[in-house]
Design a protein around this motif. Structure first.
Motif, PDB file in Angstrom:
ATOM      1  N   LEU A 525      65.988  57.475  33.480  1.00  0.00           N
ATOM      2  CA  LEU A 525      65.891  56.535  32.368  1.00  0.00           C
ATOM      3  C   LEU A 525      67.227  55.821  32.145  1.00  0.00           C
ATOM      4  O   LEU A 525      67.254  54.611  31.865  1.00  0.00           O
ATOM      5  CB  LEU A 525      65.485  57.266  31.087  1.00  0.00           C
ATOM      6  N   GLY A 526      68.338  56.551  32.280  1.00  0.00           N
ATOM      7  CA  GLY A 526      69.644  55.926  32.136  1.00  0.00           C
ATOM      8  C   GLY A 526      69.870  54.836  33.166  1.00  0.00           C
ATOM      9  O   GLY A 526      70.404  53.763  32.857  1.00  0.00           O
ATOM     10  N   LYS A 532      67.428  47.366  33.876  1.00  0.00           N
ATOM     11  CA  LYS A 532      66.409  46.540  33.215  1.00  0.00           C
ATOM     12  C   LYS A 532      66.723  46.208  31.763  1.00  0.00           C
ATOM     13  O   LYS A 532      66.195  45.234  31.220  1.00  0.00           O
ATOM     14  CB  LYS A 532      65.054  47.265  33.267  1.00  0.00           C
ATOM     15  N   GLY A 533      67.515  47.056  31.105  1.00  0.00           N
ATOM     16  CA  GLY A 533      67.808  46.838  29.695  1.00  0.00           C
ATOM     17  C   GLY A 533      66.911  47.651  28.779  1.00  0.00           C
ATOM     18  O   GLY A 533      65.867  48.168  29.191  1.00  0.00           O
ATOM     19  N   TYR A 534      67.314  47.756  27.518  1.00  0.00           N
ATOM     20  CA  TYR A 534      66.605  48.596  26.551  1.00  0.00           C
ATOM     21  C   TYR A 534      65.200  48.083  26.247  1.00  0.00           C
ATOM     22  O   TYR A 534      64.263  48.867  26.089  1.00  0.00           O
ATOM     23  CB  TYR A 534      67.402  48.689  25.249  1.00  0.00           C
ATOM     24  N   TYR A 536      62.982  46.500  28.069  1.00  0.00           N
ATOM     25  CA  TYR A 536      62.054  46.886  29.146  1.00  0.00           C
ATOM     26  C   TYR A 536      61.728  48.372  29.070  1.00  0.00           C
ATOM     27  O   TYR A 536      60.567  48.775  29.215  1.00  0.00           O
ATOM     28  CB  TYR A 536      62.679  46.544  30.494  1.00  0.00           C
ATOM     29  N   VAL A 537      62.766  49.198  28.829  1.00  0.00           N
ATOM     30  CA  VAL A 537      62.580  50.653  28.807  1.00  0.00           C
ATOM     31  C   VAL A 537      61.666  51.068  27.667  1.00  0.00           C
ATOM     32  O   VAL A 537      60.817  51.957  27.820  1.00  0.00           O
ATOM     33  CB  VAL A 537      63.941  51.364  28.706  1.00  0.00           C
ATOM     34  N   PHE A 538      61.797  50.418  26.501  1.00  0.00           N
ATOM     35  CA  PHE A 538      60.929  50.777  25.374  1.00  0.00           C
ATOM     36  C   PHE A 538      59.473  50.405  25.649  1.00  0.00           C
ATOM     37  O   PHE A 538      58.562  51.136  25.239  1.00  0.00           O
ATOM     38  CB  PHE A 538      61.419  50.096  24.097  1.00  0.00           C
ATOM     39  N   ILE A 539      59.255  49.312  26.336  1.00  0.00           N
ATOM     40  CA  ILE A 539      57.877  48.964  26.740  1.00  0.00           C
ATOM     41  C   ILE A 539      57.347  50.014  27.713  1.00  0.00           C
ATOM     42  O   ILE A 539      56.191  50.458  27.621  1.00  0.00           O
ATOM     43  CB  ILE A 539      57.834  47.567  27.390  1.00  0.00           C
ATOM     44  N   PHE A 540      58.205  50.426  28.652  1.00  0.00           N
ATOM     45  CA  PHE A 540      57.815  51.421  29.657  1.00  0.00           C
ATOM     46  C   PHE A 540      57.465  52.761  29.008  1.00  0.00           C
ATOM     47  O   PHE A 540      56.452  53.383  29.346  1.00  0.00           O
ATOM     48  CB  PHE A 540      58.962  51.600  30.660  1.00  0.00           C
TER      49      PHE A 540
END
Length: 578
Positions: A525-526, A532-534, A536-540
């Motif tokens: 995740l890091g 990708k940036g935060y 994108y990660v929250f959507i994922f």
């Protein structure tokens, strides 16, 4: 008319919750939950602030992160708590003989640490932290089993599970934020002295807690244990040859796991800063292998034993009994402690265990992975100050979790455990979208906060904050509310699927999986955040949450069908296993 009134009284709701809270067991559950939450806050969080103030270097601080392994791998010694009695303390009760002494050890460790200078007595300091963390992890195993053992129709498993989390969160606040505030005023030694006294007080109070039914006669207890061993020789049980093969295989796997963890800890504690192994690298490299050796492969071995028994192959047909040619052996006790809990679990649940493990691996993955990156996101990415983050997450956020736990307990009482479990998964996934909005400036969060008057409230409560504090607090509030609801349901569900007879081992295995999967996923995740940036990660992570929702629905259907077959609306597997 009388029937209608009686039905109204039986209707679940706040009255049911309040009646449960008045139960003596609920009071001790709150105390035990607090005792579970305080040591991790002091050994894994607040302690680093003390070490920093004492000018201990960062490399040396890395040694103290090793104590977290005690919590991650606590299942490795969980079989001892189910089958081993502490000499002279067994009369306290099956669980209390472990709970009270471990709490006293934690208290003593904190008290002794308060009299030491961490810079000049670092060796003793690290040893006490390790001993305290080990005792804390051990009391966690016993307390989780105690909750399952003592639950009844009034102090239900669902309510006790909710109270556990409330006590835990309150302790995290006391040991974390309040600990920092107290230390700022009276100093670290005095703060740890107070915390140690609290744990000692809880340990003494634990002596008066109710426990699972235990014979006062040591001889009678020993005879009961012998009778349980004798059951291995009953007709229909697998032969000694099958048991021996299973025990050797599982013993070798667990032995390798225990030796690996112990060797790593010894190497780390005795190494210099230049030669010290990396804790994160060890967890990500050996963590999956340890899970494979202690959970996955033993589950296949247990499935093989269960299949032998179910199909009548390699089973005992004539049972002369232990007294007629059979002698109780040490390996019989070892088999009951290590292999039988897995055989019971796999035999009872069958292929449903795959679904259960899938939920365990995905249900809390979002918040367990995300926790490490919260402060970099708040402070680095969004530019909030430490005071603003402390207000939003440590004070407002903790009370939001406690409110969510209370609300979750009520929802469980009214709508049922599986409804609340599924709702919690859906809310946890949805709150990731709130953070996705925050990552791009938080226009929706700000608008919603303004619309309901939340921004004005925060402006009054925290005049030191900037214009962005209301939307941060608003987002954290909803996330923590969801965490509270999901946490209440998850602990209740996890407690319900284990058998009372093997509660310590089965619950510890599932709980450790929940903890380890978050640790193992943080590296990936890091890297994803970097690339990708935060946003994108929250959507994922929201999409991962949807997977958990689907799995919860499937488990809901499975439990409903199992209940329909047995003629019970919502069976409790732990009762069915008795």
């Amino acid at each position: 008319m009388g029937d209608a009134q009686a039905e109204k009284k039986k209707k679940p709701g706040w009255r049911t919750v309040l009646r449960s809270l008045r139960n003596r067991k609920s009071g001790f559950m709150a105390l035990f939950g607090f005792a579970q939450g305080l040591p991790p806050a002091l050994f894994l969080g607040t302690l680093y602030a003390w070490l920093s103030e004492a000018e201990v270097d960062l490399e040396t601080m890395g040694v103290f992160s090793l104590v977290g392994l005690a919590y991650a791998f606590q299942f490795l010694w969980s079989p001892l708590l189910d089958k081993v009695d502490i000499p002279g303390l067994s009369k306290l009760g099956k669980r209390k003989q472990w709970i009270a002494p471990m709490q006293l050890i934690v208290g003593i460790a904190l008290l002794v640490m308060s009299f030491l200078d961490p810079k000049n007595a670092l060796g003793w300091f690290s040893l006490l932290a390790a001993v305290g963390a080990f005792a804390s992890a051990t009391q966690d195993i016993a307390i989780n089993a105690w909750r399952i053992d003592v639950a009844d129709e009034e102090a239900t498993l669902d309510i006790l599970s909710t109270i556990t989390q409330m006590g835990f969160r309150l302790a995290a606040l006391v040991g974390g934020a309040f600990g920092l505030i107290i230390a700022e005023r009276i100093g670290w030694p005095q703060t740890y002295l107070i915390m140690g006294a609290i744990m000692l007080g809880i340990g003494i109070a634990s002596l008066f807690a109710p426990d699972a039914t235990v014979s006062d006669d040591t001889a009678a207890t020993a005879a009961a244990n012998a009778d349980e061993v004798a059951e291995l020789y009953n007709a229909g049980e697998v032969t000694e040859k099958v048991r021996t093969r299973a025990l050797i295989a599982v013993g070798v796997l667990w032995g390798w796991a225990i030796i690996t963890v112990v060797v790593f800890m010894v190497r780390s504690m005795t190494a210099t800063p230049d030669t010290r192994p990396d804790v994160t690298l060890f967890t990500t490299t050996y963590g999956p292998l340890i899970v494979l050796a202690t959970v996955v492969l033993p589950a296949f071995i247990a499935a093989w034993v269960a299949r032998q028994k179910r199909e009548g192959r390699n089973v005992i047909h004539a049972a002369p009994g232990v007294g007629a040619g059979h002698t109780v052996k040490f390996t019989d006790h070892l088999y009951r402690a290590l292999v039988l809990p897995l055989v019971e679990f796999v035999g009872r649940l069958g292929w449903s265990l795959v679904l259960i493990l899938a939920i365990v691996l995905t249900y809390r993955i979002c918040d367990s992975i995300w926790g490490v990156f919260a402060y970099p996101f708040y402070l680095g990415e969004l530019g909030y100050t430490g005071d603003e983050v402390a207000f939003a997450s440590k004070f407002f956020g903790v009370f939001a979790i406690i409110f969510g736990l209370a609300l979750g307990g009520w929802i469980i009482t009214v709508f049922g455990r599986m409804f609340t479990l599924t709702l919690g998964a859906a809310l946890a996934a949805a709150t990731n979208l709130l953070y996705a909005d925050l990552a791009v400036g938080g226009p929706a969060m700000q608008a919603a906060s303004d619309a309901i008057g939340f921004s004005a409230l925060i402006g009054w409560m925290a005049p030191f904050g900037g214009e962005g504090l209301p939307r941060l607090t608003f987002t954290i509030f909803w996330e923590n509310l969801a965490i509270g609801i999901a946490g209440a349901a998850y602990i209740a569900w996890l407690s319900s699927i284990v058998a009372k007879k093997y509660a310590a081992v089965q619950y510890a295995l599932l709980a450790s999986l929940t903890l380890l999967v978050g640790t193992l996923g943080r590296g990936a995740l890091g890297e994803m955040i970097e690339v990708k940036g935060y946003h994108y990660v929250f959507i994922f992570t929201a999409l991962i949450g949807i997977v958990a929702v689907v799995l919860c629905v499937l488990e809901w259907i499975r439990e409903t069908r199992a209940g329909a077959k047995s003629g019970v609306v919502q069976p409790d597997p732990q009762i069915a296993a008795e």
